[in-house]
Design a protein around this motif. Structure first.
Motif, PDB file in Angstrom:
ATOM      1  N   VAL A  18     -38.441 -12.776  42.959  1.00  0.00           N
ATOM      2  CA  VAL A  18     -38.513 -14.138  43.471  1.00  0.00           C
ATOM      3  C   VAL A  18     -37.148 -14.806  43.330  1.00  0.00           C
ATOM      4  O   VAL A  18     -36.359 -14.461  42.455  1.00  0.00           O
ATOM      5  N   SER A  19     -36.887 -15.736  44.216  1.00  0.00           N
ATOM      6  CA  SER A  19     -35.604 -16.433  44.188  1.00  0.00           C
ATOM      7  C   SER A  19     -35.825 -17.905  44.562  1.00  0.00           C
ATOM      8  O   SER A  19     -35.244 -18.403  45.514  1.00  0.00           O
ATOM      9  N   PRO A  20     -36.675 -18.604  43.810  1.00  0.00           N
ATOM     10  CA  PRO A  20     -37.027 -19.971  44.190  1.00  0.00           C
ATOM     11  C   PRO A  20     -35.947 -20.987  43.795  1.00  0.00           C
ATOM     12  O   PRO A  20     -34.992 -20.641  43.099  1.00  0.00           O
ATOM     13  N   GLN A  21     -36.155 -22.221  44.204  1.00  0.00           N
ATOM     14  CA  GLN A  21     -35.256 -23.298  43.775  1.00  0.00           C
ATOM     15  C   GLN A  21     -35.370 -23.505  42.264  1.00  0.00           C
ATOM     16  O   GLN A  21     -34.386 -23.798  41.603  1.00  0.00           O
ATOM     17  N   LEU A  22     -36.597 -23.358  41.763  1.00  0.00           N
ATOM     18  CA  LEU A  22     -36.831 -23.568  40.330  1.00  0.00           C
ATOM     19  C   LEU A  22     -37.775 -22.497  39.791  1.00  0.00           C
ATOM     20  O   LEU A  22     -38.818 -22.221  40.389  1.00  0.00           O
ATOM     21  N   TYR A  23     -37.395 -21.894  38.671  1.00  0.00           N
ATOM     22  CA  TYR A  23     -38.241 -20.911  37.999  1.00  0.00           C
ATOM     23  C   TYR A  23     -38.469 -21.377  36.568  1.00  0.00           C
ATOM     24  O   TYR A  23     -37.515 -21.688  35.854  1.00  0.00           O
ATOM     25  N   VAL A  24     -39.727 -21.457  36.154  1.00  0.00           N
ATOM     26  CA  VAL A  24     -40.047 -21.880  34.794  1.00  0.00           C
ATOM     27  C   VAL A  24     -40.741 -20.711  34.084  1.00  0.00           C
ATOM     28  O   VAL A  24     -41.834 -20.298  34.480  1.00  0.00           O
ATOM     29  N   ALA A  25     -40.089 -20.179  33.051  1.00  0.00           N
ATOM     30  CA  ALA A  25     -40.635 -19.045  32.295  1.00  0.00           C
ATOM     31  C   ALA A  25     -41.281 -19.570  31.027  1.00  0.00           C
ATOM     32  O   ALA A  25     -40.605 -20.171  30.191  1.00  0.00           O
ATOM     33  N   CYS A  26     -42.586 -19.352  30.888  1.00  0.00           N
ATOM     34  CA  CYS A  26     -43.312 -19.900  29.747  1.00  0.00           C
ATOM     35  C   CYS A  26     -43.813 -18.767  28.849  1.00  0.00           C
ATOM     36  O   CYS A  26     -44.608 -17.938  29.286  1.00  0.00           O
ATOM     37  N   GLY A  27     -43.342 -18.719  27.628  1.00  0.00           N
ATOM     38  CA  GLY A  27     -43.764 -17.665  26.711  1.00  0.00           C
ATOM     39  C   GLY A  27     -43.342 -16.290  27.169  1.00  0.00           C
ATOM     40  O   GLY A  27     -44.044 -15.309  26.975  1.00  0.00           O
ATOM     41  N   ILE A  28     -42.169 -16.233  27.826  1.00  0.00           N
ATOM     42  CA  ILE A  28     -41.616 -14.965  28.330  1.00  0.00           C
ATOM     43  C   ILE A  28     -40.289 -14.721  27.625  1.00  0.00           C
ATOM     44  O   ILE A  28     -39.421 -15.600  27.621  1.00  0.00           O
ATOM     45  N   SER A  29     -40.132 -13.540  27.018  1.00  0.00           N
ATOM     46  CA  SER A  29     -38.927 -13.293  26.227  1.00  0.00           C
ATOM     47  C   SER A  29     -37.707 -13.051  27.117  1.00  0.00           C
ATOM     48  O   SER A  29     -36.600 -13.419  26.761  1.00  0.00           O
ATOM     49  N   GLY A  30     -37.934 -12.420  28.283  1.00  0.00           N
ATOM     50  CA  GLY A  30     -36.813 -12.205  29.196  1.00  0.00           C
ATOM     51  C   GLY A  30     -36.199 -10.817  29.119  1.00  0.00           C
ATOM     52  O   GLY A  30     -34.979 -10.659  29.111  1.00  0.00           O
ATOM     53  N   ALA A  31     -37.041  -9.786  29.052  1.00  0.00           N
ATOM     54  CA  ALA A  31     -36.556  -8.407  29.092  1.00  0.00           C
ATOM     55  C   ALA A  31     -35.845  -8.167  30.420  1.00  0.00           C
ATOM     56  O   ALA A  31     -36.121  -8.853  31.404  1.00  0.00           O
ATOM     57  N   ILE A  32     -34.956  -7.179  30.449  1.00  0.00           N
ATOM     58  CA  ILE A  32     -34.148  -6.900  31.648  1.00  0.00           C
ATOM     59  C   ILE A  32     -35.036  -6.700  32.872  1.00  0.00           C
ATOM     60  O   ILE A  32     -34.710  -7.146  33.972  1.00  0.00           O
ATOM     61  N   GLN A  33     -36.214  -6.058  32.669  1.00  0.00           N
ATOM     62  CA  GLN A  33     -37.105  -5.814  33.806  1.00  0.00           C
ATOM     63  C   GLN A  33     -37.616  -7.120  34.407  1.00  0.00           C
ATOM     64  O   GLN A  33     -37.808  -7.223  35.599  1.00  0.00           O
ATOM     65  N   HIS A  34     -37.843  -8.119  33.551  1.00  0.00           N
ATOM     66  CA  HIS A  34     -38.284  -9.408  34.075  1.00  0.00           C
ATOM     67  C   HIS A  34     -37.119 -10.140  34.728  1.00  0.00           C
ATOM     68  O   HIS A  34     -37.258 -10.707  35.823  1.00  0.00           O
TER      69      HIS A  34
END
Lengths: 261, 318
Positions: free
Chosen positions: B253-269
């Protein structure tokens, strides 16, 4: 049931991947390589089918000497034999050329496979088109992104979960199926499997072995040419606040300030 | 002028926005002709003309819908041969990429997938892709001049340039190969009423930190009219459907705004979201790698932060 699983040796996605300046191909020299994680699901699925229907699982890879590591892992998991197509002229091959190499190597297999299995995409190129291009070259039906696979007499039945619907697709054998990471849980090689893998046959084929001319593959024959590559500029360090009972309000204030509400 | 074929993405004649984007892009490199497969071409003709389609090739054969993608690729190859099209533009969906892959082999055209930009530079087609989990931008050109290109949503703002398209029916018979795979059952997904993930301007995603309770994530998303996504951890745990997964093996996804909630942010994500224009994270763990990417981050419990933010957003809208 004879199954060939196509696997790829890729640079580790956890490392900083880049391109080589000289020819704009993926730089493999500074990054450890490994069996593409998504291919493990295809290997696992092949082993499960073999366990239920007998037959033989051959793992096939194209790539430099180090790529043997990818087939080794598959053999340790339980594949019966491996084929490694290796030739200096292959360097820089794009998806089209890769599919040609795989198709010619598969054509040389004896007996011919009933089923060609692949991962849904590689973890480096991530285009996800090689499976379909390979099927086109082999004249086979392709069912991609399978999240469930059942083999019956002369056919496969596949479940595929799309955005609009979950579909069941039936294809006659021989066929090609690419699988997602939802289809199974790949096994770890056991000690016994690791020991047994050392005795399994690995054939190394050159371009002439599979009837491919050096001019058909490699960087020079690719259908697309990379003109330039550039690292994405690092993101500016943002504002990070600790929630002291007003974190939600601060978040909403940021959204308002940037006109998202 | 060189013909550029655009495969129309539609549902019963209702044309999706991505097709307007593709037609806009097609005009940069040639003269666009639409290829409409299925029923209700009349319903689509207006909008296709509005975005500059000179011709609309159409075919409504059951073979096109019963047998997966092979007939679509065969029909497009037939049209490429008839029109000598310099490029074929196809939406970057899983099905679109499959059509493109078969078509590229049939035609010998260069293949580019997931383009985020297509331009004409000194008469050459130059495509832009984002690779290695969004960490690099690559520009490519088809070696022999012509290409099959799949284009991601939101790659160009649609611009109108009205034309009077000529409707051209296509005679088509699928090959025997096309009949070797067929759809035998289809169960439609439940509609959430939320925007489609890959096309949404705002995406709110939940991960392991939700503990399986997505209600606060969904409430916040709804206050922003956003799509809801999920990390692989949340999908693997069975908390959210795979079709909502954002990341390397899910949606990019490539939106104007992305909100990650309770996501650590691994490279795959990160591979699935780091080209988002603005990124926000809410996470209890201040060491979570997702915070390296954010424009704004809240270190805190999403079950406290999100409801408060939802209320604040709602009240600001009155």
């Amino acid at each position: 049931m004879n199954i060939v699983v196509c696997v790829k040796y890729v640079p580790d996605a956890q490392a900083d991947r880049t391109f080589s300046d000289s020819d704009k191909t993926t730089d493999r020299s500074n990054v450890a390589g490994l069996l593409s994680e998504l291919d493990e699901y295809a290997v696992e699925e092949a082993l499960k089918i073999k366990e239920a229907h007998d037959g033989e699982v051959t793992v096939l890879t194209i790539g430099p000497a180090e790529a043997a590591d990818a087939t080794k892992k598959a053999l340790q998991m339980g594949a019966d034999k491996a084929v490694h197509v290796k030739d200096d002229a292959i360097h820089g091959s794009d998806a089209g050329a890769t599919s040609l190499l795989l198709a010619r190597a598969i054509a040389k297999l004896d007996p011919q496979p009933d089923l060609v299995l692949t991962g849904m995409a590689s973890t480096d190129g991530t285009m996800g088109v090689v499976p379909t291009m390979l099927a086109e070259r082999l004249g086979l039906p392709a069912v991609t992104y399978a999240s469930e696979l059942t083999v019956t007499e002369g056919a496969v039945s596949v479940r595929r979960d799309g955005d609009l619907a979950s579909q069941t697709i039936e294809a006659s054998l021989p066929a090609l199926v690419s699988v997602t990471d939802q289809i199974n849980e790949p096994r770890y090689p056991s000690f016994k499997g690791i020991m047994a893998a050392k005795k399994k046959p690995v054939d190394t084929w050159s371009l002439s072995d599979i009837g491919v001319d050096a001019g058909e593959v490699g960087l020079g024959s690719s259908w697309t040419t990379v003109e330039s590559f550039a690292a994405r500029p690092p993101r500016q360090q943002g504002t990070i606040v600790a929630d002291e009972g007003d974190g939600g309000q601060k978040l909403a204030a940021f959204l308002a300030e940037h006109k998202f509400v | 002028m060189a013909v550029v074929l655009v495969l129309v993405d539609h549902l019963d004649g209702k044309v999706r926005k991505t097709t307007a984007e593709l037609l806009t892009i097609a005009r940069r490199i040639g003269e666009p002709s639409s290829v409409f497969l299925g029923a209700n071409v009349q319903a689509a003709a207006d909008i296709l003309g509005k975005y500059g389609s000179q011709k609309i090739y159409h075919c409504d054969s059951a073979e096109l819908t019963d047998y997966l993608v092979v007939p679509q690729a065969e029909l497009l190859a037939q049209l490429v041969a008839e029109t000598s099209a310099v490029a074929v533009l196809i939406p970057s969906t899983p099905e679109g990429k499959e059509v493109a892959a078969r078509l590229a082999v049939k035609t010998g055209y260069g293949l580019v997938t997931d383009a985020v930009d297509v331009q004409s530079v000194d008469g050459r087609i130059v495509t832009t892709q984002s690779v290695f989990a969004g960490s690099y931008t690559v520009k490519s050109t088809p070696s022999k001049g012509n290409a099959v290109i799949t284009v991601k949503p939101n790659s160009a703002p649609p611009q109108q340039q009205p034309a009077q398209p000529e409707l051209t029916p296509v005679d088509f018979t699928a090959s025997d190969l096309a009949r070797t795979a067929r759809i035998t059952a289809s169960s439609p997904k439940e509609k959430s009423g939320r925007p489609e993930l890959t096309e949404a301007a705002i995406v709110v995603s939940g991960g392991r930190g939700t503990g399986g309770d997505f209600t606060k994530v969904e409430d916040f998303a709804d206050s922003l009219r956003a799509a809801v996504g999920a990390s692989r951890a949340a999908v693997d745990a069975g908390w959210y459907p795979h079709t909502s997964q954002v990341g390397q093996t899910g949606k990019q996804v490539s939106p104007q705004l992305y909100v990650a909630c309770g996501i650590s942010g691994a490279i795959q994500h990160r591979a699935g979201m780091q080209t988002s224009k603005t990124i926000i994270a809410v996470n209890k763990d201040q060491e979570a790698p997702i915070f390296e990417l954010v424009d704004f981050g809240v270190v805190g419990d999403l079950f406290a932060v999100l409801p408060q933010a939802t209320d604040a957003v709602k009240s600001s809208k009155g």
